[in-house]
Design a protein around this motif. Structure first.
Motif, PDB file in Angstrom:
ATOM      1  N   ALA A 277       0.899  -1.106   0.040  1.00  0.00           N
ATOM      2  CA  ALA A 277      -0.052   0.022   0.050  1.00  0.00           C
ATOM      3  C   ALA A 277       0.840   1.191   0.018  1.00  0.00           C
ATOM      4  N   TRP A 278       0.254   2.310  -0.725  1.00  0.00           N
ATOM      5  CA  TRP A 278       1.136   3.740  -0.581  1.00  0.00           C
ATOM      6  C   TRP A 278       0.707   4.246   0.678  1.00  0.00           C
ATOM      7  N   PRO A 279       1.455   5.184   1.215  1.00  0.00           N
ATOM      8  CA  PRO A 279       1.196   5.991   2.435  1.00  0.00           C
ATOM      9  C   PRO A 279      -0.111   6.683   2.107  1.00  0.00           C
ATOM     10  N   ALA A 280      -0.774   6.761   3.292  1.00  0.00           N
ATOM     11  CA  ALA A 280      -2.112   7.223   3.185  1.00  0.00           C
ATOM     12  C   ALA A 280      -1.912   8.861   3.053  1.00  0.00           C
ATOM     13  N   ASP A 281      -0.902   9.568   3.418  1.00  0.00           N
ATOM     14  CA  ASP A 281      -0.622  11.117   2.860  1.00  0.00           C
ATOM     15  C   ASP A 281      -0.671  11.270   1.445  1.00  0.00           C
ATOM     16  N   ARG A 282      -0.666  10.571   0.651  1.00  0.00           N
ATOM     17  CA  ARG A 282      -0.412  10.961  -0.871  1.00  0.00           C
ATOM     18  C   ARG A 282      -1.465  11.972  -1.356  1.00  0.00           C
ATOM     19  N   LYS A 283      -1.181  12.567  -2.141  1.00  0.00           N
ATOM     20  CA  LYS A 283      -1.971  13.477  -2.917  1.00  0.00           C
ATOM     21  C   LYS A 283      -3.236  12.758  -3.420  1.00  0.00           C
ATOM     22  N   THR A 284      -4.425  13.216  -3.631  1.00  0.00           N
ATOM     23  CA  THR A 284      -5.438  12.623  -4.278  1.00  0.00           C
ATOM     24  C   THR A 284      -6.105  13.689  -5.204  1.00  0.00           C
ATOM     25  N   ILE A 285      -6.878  13.129  -6.311  1.00  0.00           N
ATOM     26  CA  ILE A 285      -7.722  13.953  -7.005  1.00  0.00           C
ATOM     27  C   ILE A 285      -9.076  13.518  -7.108  1.00  0.00           C
ATOM     28  N   ASN A 286     -10.045  14.215  -7.072  1.00  0.00           N
ATOM     29  CA  ASN A 286     -11.296  13.721  -7.461  1.00  0.00           C
ATOM     30  C   ASN A 286     -11.531  14.017  -8.671  1.00  0.00           C
ATOM     31  N   ALA A 287     -11.792  12.985  -9.820  1.00  0.00           N
ATOM     32  CA  ALA A 287     -11.880  13.154 -11.229  1.00  0.00           C
ATOM     33  C   ALA A 287     -13.114  13.335 -11.643  1.00  0.00           C
ATOM     34  N   GLY A 288     -14.182  12.798 -10.777  1.00  0.00           N
ATOM     35  CA  GLY A 288     -15.352  12.950 -11.421  1.00  0.00           C
ATOM     36  C   GLY A 288     -16.363  11.864 -10.753  1.00  0.00           C
ATOM     37  N   THR A 289     -17.477  11.762 -11.345  1.00  0.00           N
ATOM     38  CA  THR A 289     -18.491  10.768 -10.502  1.00  0.00           C
ATOM     39  C   THR A 289     -19.141   9.691 -11.476  1.00  0.00           C
ATOM     40  N   LEU A 290     -19.092   8.431 -11.052  1.00  0.00           N
ATOM     41  CA  LEU A 290     -19.706   7.293 -11.838  1.00  0.00           C
ATOM     42  C   LEU A 290     -21.141   7.204 -11.353  1.00  0.00           C
ATOM     43  N   ILE A 291     -22.085   7.447 -12.197  1.00  0.00           N
ATOM     44  CA  ILE A 291     -23.523   7.325 -11.986  1.00  0.00           C
ATOM     45  C   ILE A 291     -24.093   6.008 -12.678  1.00  0.00           C
ATOM     46  N   LEU A 292     -24.246   5.066 -11.682  1.00  0.00           N
ATOM     47  CA  LEU A 292     -25.044   3.965 -12.319  1.00  0.00           C
ATOM     48  C   LEU A 292     -26.577   3.897 -12.288  1.00  0.00           C
ATOM     49  N   LYS A 293     -27.207   3.734 -13.245  1.00  0.00           N
ATOM     50  CA  LYS A 293     -28.673   3.603 -13.295  1.00  0.00           C
ATOM     51  C   LYS A 293     -29.339   2.529 -13.590  1.00  0.00           C
ATOM     52  N   GLN A 294     -29.047   1.414 -14.132  1.00  0.00           N
ATOM     53  CA  GLN A 294     -29.736   0.228 -14.550  1.00  0.00           C
ATOM     54  C   GLN A 294     -28.695  -1.124 -14.241  1.00  0.00           C
ATOM     55  N   ALA A 295     -29.369  -2.231 -13.771  1.00  0.00           N
ATOM     56  CA  ALA A 295     -29.026  -3.393 -13.699  1.00  0.00           C
ATOM     57  C   ALA A 295     -29.519  -4.504 -14.436  1.00  0.00           C
TER      58      ALA A 295
END
Length: 351
Positions: A277-295
């Motif tokens: 695992a990489w250290p928990a303090d690594r920089k993160t970026i929120n790139a967008g949202t997955l929206i699931l609508k149907q199964a």
């Protein structure tokens, strides 16, 4: 030496070269498949050991056999577009066909009996390129190499006499691969959720994001749920298909969402070892949202014919040097070819 003699020799050399090149390609193909070195691990061996563990079930994937298709969209906010030229990260929306599953090769296994779950996604970019990714609801891979994964599958096969794995074989495996102790530590305290909707799914392997100037950034990514976590309950265990029923019911009421969180590596972070695992303090970026609508049921659904090969990548995303990626790709292809052939045979036999 006469000009005609030289010309004849040149022609002979070209003809010989024309014969050698295809032969060389054949040799490389055979080597890549493990045919020239029986001791070398091949996709055939990986798929075979998975079948030995979960049983052979014609028409199904050899691992993560039990699952459900999902359909939706990915809405990018543009935050990762400076790191990657991939169209998926440009601000906008693209369609997604995905699949939830539980680990193992048995498509009839009770959902509550398998704690490891997965999310696979295929993003369809407008330029015709696709990004396919397979993620798992665990923080890191159990072992560091393909050979160790194969050895783990072999060590945990049930003994024909007892129907259970041989404890001595497992002890010997742990002694030879101490990195798995971290995974055992996580698994010991892990409490599965009551829904696919509330699980976090991680790429485990590292990849490279490439910008328009050719700069590379080593990353891992995760799908982080908007749905609150609830632990697996005794009521859930009364239904062997509770994950599928739960997700179908939720999607009938409203879409489900996850944020695509990209973690940026720093110098020294492992690029070729998914067990670290990489250290928990690594920089993160929120790139967008997955929206699931149907199964949809997987055998008739849109995901049935998709091979979620992690090396199907658009321009702007590239594989790291993790050898497990190539092994996954080869084994997925072997499994895909086998199950689609079996499904075609089953369709031909149907009245």
């Amino acid at each position: 030496m006469s000009t005609s003699s030289l010309s004849t020799r040149q022609k002979a050399f070209r003809l010989a070269l024309a014969g050698v090149i295809p032969l060389l390609l054949v040799v490389l193909f055979l080597w890549a498949g493990g045919w020239l070195a029986p001791q070398r691990l091949s996709a055939d061996k990986l798929v075979t050991v998975l079948q030995q563990s979960g049983g052979k079930h014609a028409g199904f994937r050899r691992n993560h056999a039990k699952g459900l298709c999902v359909i939706g969209d990915f809405v990018s906010n543009g935050n990762a577009s400076s790191l990657s030229k991939a169209e998926v990260f440009a601000q906008g929306q693209i369609p997604v066909i995905g699949r939830f599953a539980i680990a193992g090769g048995n498509p009839h296994a009770p959902d509550y009996a398998v704690p490891v779950r997965s999310m696979a996604l295929s993003f369809q970019q407008g330029n015709g390129e696709q990004w396919r990714t397979g993620m798992n609801a665990m923080p890191f891979f159990p072992v560091a190499s393909v050979e160790a994964f194969y050895a783990l599958q072999t060590a945990t096969l049930p003994d024909p006499a007892t129907g259970k794995p041989d404890a001595k074989k497992l002890q010997a495996f742990v002694a030879a691969h101490p990195e798995i102790k971290a995974f055992f530590g996580w698994a010991k305290q892990y409490v599965p959720s009551s829904s696919w909707a509330s699980d976090r799914y991680n790429s485990l392997n590292a990849f490279e994001l490439i910008d328009r100037d050719g700069h590379q950034q080593l990353v891992r990514w995760s799908m982080v749920p908007h749905t609150d976590y609830a632990p697996l309950s005794n009521a859930d265990k009364q239904d062997s298909d509770f994950l599928q029923h739960d997700l179908t019911q939720r999607l009938a009421q409203a879409p489900l969402e996850w944020d695509l969180i990209i973690t940026l590596a720093q110098p020294g972070d492992a690029s070729n070892d998914a067990s670290k695992a990489w250290p928990a303090d690594r920089k993160t970026i929120n790139a967008g949202t997955l929206i699931l609508k149907q199964a949809e049921a997987q055998q008739q659904g849109a995901c049935n014919d998709i091979n979620y090969d992690p090396l199907i990548l658009p321009a702007g995303i590239a594989a790291s040097d993790d050898p497990i990626l190539n092994a996954r790709s080869s084994a997925y292809a072997k499994s895909y070819n086998a199950r689609t052939r079996e499904q075609a045979q089953q369709a031909g036999e149907a009245p």
